[in-house]
Motif scaffolding. Structure first.
Motif, PDB file in Angstrom:
ATOM      1  N   UNK A  40       0.823  -1.216   0.000  1.00  0.00           N
ATOM      2  CA  UNK A  40       0.000   0.000   0.000  1.00  0.00           C
ATOM      3  C   UNK A  40       0.856   1.264   0.000  1.00  0.00           C
ATOM      4  N   UNK A  41       2.107   1.147   0.437  1.00  0.00           N
ATOM      5  CA  UNK A  41       3.005   2.291   0.459  1.00  0.00           C
ATOM      6  C   UNK A  41       3.566   2.621  -0.921  1.00  0.00           C
ATOM      7  N   UNK A  42       3.575   1.631  -1.835  1.00  0.00           N
ATOM      8  CA  UNK A  42       4.236   1.849  -3.131  1.00  0.00           C
ATOM      9  C   UNK A  42       3.324   1.622  -4.334  1.00  0.00           C
ATOM     10  N   UNK A  43       2.176   0.990  -4.153  1.00  0.00           N
ATOM     11  CA  UNK A  43       1.273   0.692  -5.270  1.00  0.00           C
ATOM     12  C   UNK A  43      -0.066   1.383  -5.061  1.00  0.00           C
ATOM     13  N   UNK A  44      -0.807   1.623  -6.152  1.00  0.00           N
ATOM     14  CA  UNK A  44      -2.176   2.128  -6.001  1.00  0.00           C
ATOM     15  C   UNK A  44      -3.016   1.135  -5.189  1.00  0.00           C
ATOM     16  N   UNK A  45      -4.004   1.635  -4.458  1.00  0.00           N
ATOM     17  CA  UNK A  45      -4.793   0.812  -3.548  1.00  0.00           C
ATOM     18  C   UNK A  45      -5.391  -0.442  -4.160  1.00  0.00           C
ATOM     19  N   UNK A  46      -6.030  -0.303  -5.318  1.00  0.00           N
ATOM     20  CA  UNK A  46      -6.686  -1.457  -5.941  1.00  0.00           C
ATOM     21  C   UNK A  46      -5.665  -2.517  -6.361  1.00  0.00           C
TER      22      UNK A  46
END
Length: 146
Positions: free
Chosen positions: A96-102
């Motif tokens: 979640x820190x590096x990728x979009x939420x979905x």
């Protein structure tokens, strides 16, 4: 060799009071977790959201209806599910820190599926999760002499 089998006919045998018990446990724990999150911070509330309220209700019902052995077997399956859940939570918190939420959620879902089924297969093959046939209890009049 069958790893699992789905039998929907057993759903008809579940009593309404068992559904109510599961609903009560799940709802009570969710409310408690929400209150803890409001009074402290989200991380501590999240810990309580992972509490297996439905598991406790289900194991109680299984123990009452089918005996201790069946409840122990289901508890072993819950251990595997909990391990997969912990791995998934770690992956999700990092992604979640590096990728979009979905995308992070989708990746966590894939990780959970791989972990859950992989751990189940390993546990089954090792014999740790193998369901053993339970001998019916003998009554006083049913004893056979050898």
């Amino acid at each position: 060799m069958k790893l699992w089998q789905l039998d929907l006919s057993q759903l008809k045998q579940i009593k309404i009071k068992d559904y109510i018990l599961r609903f009560f446990f799940g709802g009570a724990i969710s409310v408690i977790a929400a209150l803890i999150a409001l009074l402290t911070n989200g991380r501590i509330g999240g810990i309580f959201m992972a509490f297996p309220a439905i598991l406790l209700a289900s194991l109680t019902i299984i123990n009452r209806e089918d005996g201790k052995h069946k409840a122990e077997e289901d508890a072993k399956g819950a251990i595997i599910g909990a391990l997969a859940f912990v791995i998934t939570a770690i992956v999700l918190s990092l992604t979640l820190q590096v990728l979009p939420g979905m995308l992070a959620l989708f990746l966590a879902l894939v990780i959970w599926l791989l972990c859950a089924f992989g751990l189940y297969a390993l546990s089954y093959r090792s014999g740790w999760l193998r369901v053993r046939k339970q001998q019916p209890a003998q009554t006083f009049g049913d004893r056979r002499h050898s």
